[in-house]
Design a protein around this motif. Structure first.
Motif, PDB file in Angstrom:
ATOM      1  N   HIS A  44     -14.959  -2.786  -3.036  1.00  0.00           N
ATOM      2  CA  HIS A  44     -14.834  -4.125  -2.465  1.00  0.00           C
ATOM      3  C   HIS A  44     -13.465  -4.709  -2.630  1.00  0.00           C
ATOM      4  O   HIS A  44     -13.360  -5.710  -1.829  1.00  0.00           O
ATOM      5  CB  HIS A  44     -16.033  -4.870  -2.678  1.00  0.00           C
ATOM      6  N   GLY A  45     -12.442  -4.521  -3.642  1.00  0.00           N
ATOM      7  CA  GLY A  45     -11.483  -5.371  -3.980  1.00  0.00           C
ATOM      8  C   GLY A  45     -11.954  -6.544  -4.567  1.00  0.00           C
ATOM      9  O   GLY A  45     -12.922  -6.603  -4.766  1.00  0.00           O
ATOM     10  N   LEU A 251       2.961 -10.318   2.008  1.00  0.00           N
ATOM     11  CA  LEU A 251       2.301 -11.012   0.866  1.00  0.00           C
ATOM     12  C   LEU A 251       1.075 -10.186   0.452  1.00  0.00           C
ATOM     13  O   LEU A 251       0.662 -10.393  -0.804  1.00  0.00           O
ATOM     14  CB  LEU A 251       1.647 -12.406   1.325  1.00  0.00           C
ATOM     15  N   VAL A 252       0.231  -9.818   1.238  1.00  0.00           N
ATOM     16  CA  VAL A 252      -0.800  -8.854   0.675  1.00  0.00           C
ATOM     17  C   VAL A 252      -0.219  -7.882   0.109  1.00  0.00           C
ATOM     18  O   VAL A 252      -0.927  -7.426  -1.127  1.00  0.00           O
ATOM     19  CB  VAL A 252      -1.563  -8.121   2.138  1.00  0.00           C
ATOM     20  N   ASN A 253       0.884  -7.052   0.296  1.00  0.00           N
ATOM     21  CA  ASN A 253       1.194  -6.146  -0.624  1.00  0.00           C
ATOM     22  C   ASN A 253       1.832  -6.599  -1.956  1.00  0.00           C
ATOM     23  O   ASN A 253       1.314  -5.864  -2.895  1.00  0.00           O
ATOM     24  CB  ASN A 253       2.635  -5.550   0.256  1.00  0.00           C
ATOM     25  N   GLU A 254       2.179  -7.797  -1.862  1.00  0.00           N
ATOM     26  CA  GLU A 254       2.556  -8.228  -3.240  1.00  0.00           C
ATOM     27  C   GLU A 254       1.608  -8.989  -4.106  1.00  0.00           C
ATOM     28  O   GLU A 254       1.700  -8.881  -5.229  1.00  0.00           O
ATOM     29  CB  GLU A 254       3.664  -9.333  -2.840  1.00  0.00           C
ATOM     30  N   PHE A 257      -5.128  -9.607  -1.065  1.00  0.00           N
ATOM     31  CA  PHE A 257      -5.810 -10.368  -0.111  1.00  0.00           C
ATOM     32  C   PHE A 257      -5.993 -11.920  -0.519  1.00  0.00           C
ATOM     33  O   PHE A 257      -5.547 -12.565   0.190  1.00  0.00           O
ATOM     34  CB  PHE A 257      -7.090  -9.648   0.495  1.00  0.00           C
ATOM     35  N   ARG A 258      -6.387 -12.143  -1.714  1.00  0.00           N
ATOM     36  CA  ARG A 258      -6.677 -13.473  -2.360  1.00  0.00           C
ATOM     37  C   ARG A 258      -5.320 -14.003  -2.382  1.00  0.00           C
ATOM     38  O   ARG A 258      -5.089 -15.371  -1.949  1.00  0.00           O
ATOM     39  CB  ARG A 258      -7.195 -13.224  -3.686  1.00  0.00           C
ATOM     40  N   ARG A 336       0.049  -1.999   2.828  1.00  0.00           N
ATOM     41  CA  ARG A 336       0.074  -0.750   1.923  1.00  0.00           C
ATOM     42  C   ARG A 336      -1.621  -0.444   2.297  1.00  0.00           C
ATOM     43  O   ARG A 336      -2.488  -1.142   2.569  1.00  0.00           O
ATOM     44  CB  ARG A 336      -0.158  -1.372   0.514  1.00  0.00           C
ATOM     45  N   SER A 337      -1.996   0.847   2.133  1.00  0.00           N
ATOM     46  CA  SER A 337      -3.278   1.543   2.538  1.00  0.00           C
ATOM     47  C   SER A 337      -4.304   0.924   1.737  1.00  0.00           C
ATOM     48  O   SER A 337      -5.432   0.828   1.841  1.00  0.00           O
ATOM     49  CB  SER A 337      -3.258   3.186   2.448  1.00  0.00           C
ATOM     50  N   SER A 338      -3.982   0.400   0.393  1.00  0.00           N
ATOM     51  CA  SER A 338      -4.794  -0.201  -0.494  1.00  0.00           C
ATOM     52  C   SER A 338      -5.636  -1.470   0.001  1.00  0.00           C
ATOM     53  O   SER A 338      -6.664  -1.972  -0.548  1.00  0.00           O
ATOM     54  CB  SER A 338      -4.158  -0.618  -1.960  1.00  0.00           C
ATOM     55  N   ALA A 339      -4.682  -2.221   1.049  1.00  0.00           N
ATOM     56  CA  ALA A 339      -5.250  -3.557   1.800  1.00  0.00           C
ATOM     57  C   ALA A 339      -6.705  -3.167   2.303  1.00  0.00           C
ATOM     58  O   ALA A 339      -7.532  -4.137   2.701  1.00  0.00           O
ATOM     59  CB  ALA A 339      -4.373  -3.966   2.629  1.00  0.00           C
ATOM     60  N   ARG A 340      -7.044  -1.993   2.526  1.00  0.00           N
ATOM     61  CA  ARG A 340      -8.525  -1.405   3.276  1.00  0.00           C
ATOM     62  C   ARG A 340      -9.431  -2.258   2.665  1.00  0.00           C
ATOM     63  O   ARG A 340     -10.567  -2.553   3.258  1.00  0.00           O
ATOM     64  CB  ARG A 340      -8.518  -0.139   3.405  1.00  0.00           C
TER      65      ARG A 340
END
Length: 425
Positions: A44-45, A251-254, A257-258, A336-340
């Protein structure tokens, strides 16, 4: 030491085991919480996990979990530090090997063994490193320090020859760590008993490179691909929307999401939150559009490489190198794919499917290249996963090679995947 009244020496020595049993129970429960939390964070991140949801899965009250970790950020930091420590152990074991090739092979074998232990339940889950930079200080500082220490340890697997400049070693260490971290996304295609064989195949690919004749490598001539250019100014406001997409992606990559709040995204562009909501209904909608934009860039780059180059080898090299350059250009980066994990669970299917489809196209290029004799015999699907992972992580190359330019990215970072990670710079 004297014996207290009514107490024998045997009674005196009975206390430590009781204390140890208490400590053991504490540690067992803490490990159970961390294992469940790692699974939750992976699924869920950071955004989608609460102490209450972790407590429910462990079978505890929230107050019981709070006894070990007062806030979710405390729990996330401990999960990340635990995962970093586990990989640090793998690295330290690999460093006992005498040569760089043996160290890299042992490192990948050790990572596969760790994943096999998790898959078979011999140890609890470990959190992935996808949001290792998403925690705010002070938690983020502790995690970043530990992760940087891990990176420095892993760098010792590479040669220390004078010809290897700091930038070469850092870029190749980033590549090695990227491919090792990415193993968890594809290794479950195999039985856990075969994870070691998969690691051997990855080590062979990374040490030998994809090229059938690595010594014949030359940087590809980069065609002018419209998909890789920044969008031109438009009167309909699309330029501002594109700017929001680029800022949100970065920003999401760096920061995860939060960290990529509406305020932070708007501030990066020196615009107001009102301007944001004029162009986007919500941050969730914006992230979905960031994925769509990134997939479109990859797709268009692949298609144009197919149209402009005659062989599988050239299509593979041209498209991947162009995408690596894009990541560091003004028009980049890709999300980045991790943002899924930031997407709602019901919204993840399409991004996962599209990502897999684009990765498989790299696999088709590799099959064509093998048929032509330009690419040595490899597992095309496994190789495609490594190519996609290399492109995906190029966005964070500047974290390790701070002054790397667009023109430096291919020889420093992309080329070693084609010619072998230990090929002299």
């Amino acid at each position: 030491m004297s014996t207290a009244p009514g107490q024998t020496p045997q009674h005196r020595v009975a206390a430590p085991p009781t204390a140890n049993r208490t400590t053991d129970r504490f540690q067992v429960k803490r490990e159970a919480i961390l294992a469940v939390a790692a699974e939750e964070f992976n699924r869920h991140g950071l955004k989608g996990v609460t102490l209450a949801s972790v407590a429910e899965r462990v079978g505890l009250q929230k107050a019981s979990v709070s006894y070990y970790h007062r806030r979710k950020e405390d729990l996330a930091a401990d999960c990340m530090l635990q995962a970093i420590a586990a990989m640090q152990g793998v690295v330290q074991a690999a460093l006992t090997q005498p040569s760089p090739a043996q160290r890299i092979h042992a490192f990948l074998r050790g990572q596969a063994a760790l994943l096999a232990d998790m898959a078979t339940g011999r140890r609890g889950a470990l959190v992935s490193f996808q949001e290792v930079r998403a925690l705010a200080p002070p938690h983020g500082d502790r995690v970043a320090e530990a992760y940087n220490s891990l990176f420095r340890s892993l760098r010792q697997c590479l040669p220390s020859d004078p010809g290897w400049q700091h930038a070469h070693r850092n870029a190749r260490t980033h590549l090695l760590q990227t491919l090792a971290n990415g193993m968890h996304t594809w290794i479950d295609r195999y039985e856990p008993d075969d994870y070691g064989h998969a690691a051997d195949a990855l080590a062979d690919l990374l040490l030998g490179g994809l090229a059938a004749q690595p010594q014949a490598w030359r940087a590809p001539a980069m065609p002018e691909l419209p998909a890789l250019r920044a969008a031109p100014a438009q009167a309909d406001g699309s330029e501002v929307r594109e700017a929001f997409l680029r800022a949100a992606t970065a920003l999401v990559n760096e920061q995860g999401f939060r960290g990529a709040s509406v305020s932070a995204i708007s501030a990066r562009l020196h615009l107001t939150k009102g301007s944001f909501y004029h162009h986007h209904a919500s941050k969730d909608e914006l992230i979905a559009q960031c994925f769509a934009r990134s997939f479109d860039v990859i797709r268009q780059t692949q298609l144009q490489a197919m149209a402009q180059t005659p062989s599988g080898w050239e299509r593979l090299v041209t498209s991947t190198c162009a995408l690596v350059r894009f990541q560091l250009s003004e028009a980049g980066p890709l999300l980045r794919s991790s943002a899924r994990s930031a997407l709602a669970e019901g919204a993840r299917h399409d991004p996962i499917q599209r990502g897999n489809q684009l990765t498989e196209r790299f696999g088709l290029f590799i099959v064509d290249g093998m048929r032509e004799g330009a690419i040595r015999p490899v597992d095309a699907s496994l190789a495609a996963q490594q190519v996609a992972a290399m492109v995906n992580a190029a966005a964070s190359l500047r974290n390790w090679v701070g002054d790397v330019g667009v023109d430096d990215a291919v020889p420093l970072y992309a080329q070693p995947l084609f010619t072998g990670i230990l090929t002299p710079p």
